[in-house]
Design an enzyme around this catalytic site. Structure first.
Site, mmCIF file in Angstrom:
data_model
loop_
_atom_site.group_PDB
_atom_site.id
_atom_site.type_symbol
_atom_site.label_atom_id
_atom_site.label_comp_id
_atom_site.label_asym_id
_atom_site.label_seq_id
_atom_site.Cartn_x
_atom_site.Cartn_y
_atom_site.Cartn_z
ATOM 1 N N SER A 177 0.838 -1.200 0.000
ATOM 2 C CA SER A 177 0.000 0.000 0.000
ATOM 3 C C SER A 177 0.875 1.253 0.000
ATOM 4 O O SER A 177 1.659 1.466 -0.925
ATOM 5 C CB SER A 177 -0.967 -0.043 1.190
ATOM 6 O OG SER A 177 -1.985 0.916 1.058
ATOM 7 N N ASP A 276 -10.577 -2.286 -5.834
ATOM 8 C CA ASP A 276 -9.723 -1.337 -5.111
ATOM 9 C C ASP A 276 -9.568 -0.078 -5.954
ATOM 10 O O ASP A 276 -9.344 -0.169 -7.168
ATOM 11 C CB ASP A 276 -8.354 -1.993 -4.871
ATOM 12 C CG ASP A 276 -7.401 -1.177 -4.019
ATOM 13 O OD1 ASP A 276 -7.803 -0.111 -3.505
ATOM 14 O OD2 ASP A 276 -6.244 -1.612 -3.867
ATOM 15 N N HIS A 306 -8.765 -4.153 -1.075
ATOM 16 C CA HIS A 306 -7.410 -3.665 -0.840
ATOM 17 C C HIS A 306 -6.617 -4.443 0.208
ATOM 18 O O HIS A 306 -5.429 -4.729 0.006
ATOM 19 C CB HIS A 306 -7.480 -2.183 -0.439
ATOM 20 C CG HIS A 306 -6.152 -1.543 -0.219
ATOM 21 N ND1 HIS A 306 -5.284 -1.246 -1.246
ATOM 22 C CD2 HIS A 306 -5.526 -1.152 0.924
ATOM 23 C CE1 HIS A 306 -4.191 -0.692 -0.754
ATOM 24 N NE2 HIS A 306 -4.307 -0.624 0.555
#
Length: 345
Positions: A177, A276, A306
């Protein structure tokens, strides 16, 4: 007096049809009453005791687990103590030292810590036979980038080599991320600044374009109500990390927009979630690498959201993602013909 019922946050109708059934079952049982993080004051969130991420698996045993603070003596991060966690595999190091991955954790450059996602890092350590040096940059841009770079330079130094017993010809960067964003930036900065030489990059559900919004990006519009990273939450993170909108397009914030020589970047292994807001920018980054002639493997889990890679305790897709990470990194370091490693090393 009747007990007050908790507020519920049901899945948005736009997510119902495409979302993974295993994730939906877990969400409806364990996450439906969890408040959205962006609705809470940041100081309240940071004051709460850290708990394992919902659905995560425990760490697996490794040879050695230690905390190593890094304090650079030069550069923008001079004098800043950067906490890191080092995992060393069991057994004896290969001749020349262990391969090493510098891993940057996720959490929107704002939340999380060294324990978030440790199941993935310990699996990589043991299953791929790699030293993992993990850090958690959480400062406003560009300080997090400077901290990340300073830590990478320390690992790649003589001091890092001796302290960690590593082979600096086998160095990779990785992250998930926001950490994937930093890892990609580190690989680009290493090209721009002439080193250190990075053998491969592992980019897990990475943030690649901080200029994207619901107004200008079709994927953001389509996935704006995704359960684990809705568009509103991503903007909440961005506004903490990049309070100056003029910085959104800086390549150190949006590596997809980097104007350097993409052909000189290291091979990449990428994990992308189909449900996502970050899906298209991740796939676009992989496409740019491929167009430049760089070996890249992009695996998109079309029905996942995600956070699925850190939910390996609950999701088969999470376990598959970790296996891809372990196998590709082991291949990069121990297989001379690997597509994930620079051919000239």
């Amino acid at each position: 007096m009747a007990q007050e019922q908790p507020k519920l946050y049901p899945l948005h109708p736009s997510q119902e049809a495409g979302l993974n059934a295993e994730y939906k079952a877990f969400y409806n049982k364990d996450l439906i009453a969890t408040p959205r993080v962006y609705t809470l004051p940041i100081d309240v969130i940071r004051s709460l005791p850290q708990r394992p991420f919902p659905g995560s698996a425990p760490e697996i045993p490794v040879g050695k687990r230690e905390s190593i603070p890094i304090t650079p003596d030069s550069g923008p991060a001079k004098g800043v103590t950067i906490p890191t966690r080092c995992y060393t595999p069991s057994g004896s190091a290969p001749s020349g030292g262990w391969p090493v991955v510098v891993y940057y954790h996720g959490g929107g450059w704002t939340l999380g810590g060294l324990d978030l996602g440790a199941d993935a890092q310990t699996n990589i350590c043991e299953r791929a036979n790699i030293v993992i040096n993990r850090l958690a940059p959480e400062h406003v841009f560009p300080a997090a980038v400077d901290d990340a770079w300073a830590a990478l330079l320390w690992v790649a130094s003589a001091a890092g080599k001796e302290r960690l017993n590593i082979n600096l010809e086998n160095l990779a960067v990785a992250g998930d991320s926001a950490g994937g964003n930093l890892a990609a930036v580190m690989a680009q900065r290493a090209v721009t600044r002439g080193g250190p030489l990075i053998k491969t990059q592992l980019l897990d559900i990475p943030v690649m374009d901080n200029t994207a919004t619901v107004d200008n990006n079709p994927c953001w519009r389509e996935q704006q109500h995704a359960p684990s990273l809705p568009a509103e939450q991503m903007m909440w993170f961005r506004n903490f990390y990049l309070p100056n909108e003029a910085d959104w397009s800086h390549p150190d914030a949006s590596p997809l927009l980097w104007a350097g020589d993409w052909s000189k970047l290291p091979p990449a292994v990428m994990i992308v979630a189909g449900m996502d807001v970050l899906r298209d920018e991740g796939e676009a980054f992989g496409a740019k690498l491929k167009q430049a002639g760089v070996n890249v493997q992009v695996t998109t889990f079309a029905d996942q959201t995600h956070t699925f890679p850190v939910m390996s305790g609950a999701l088969e897709s999470g376990r598959r993602a970790i296996t891809i990470m372990c196998d590709s990194l082991r291949d990069a370091f121990y297989n001379k013909n690997s597509i994930f490693a620079r051919s000239n090393i």
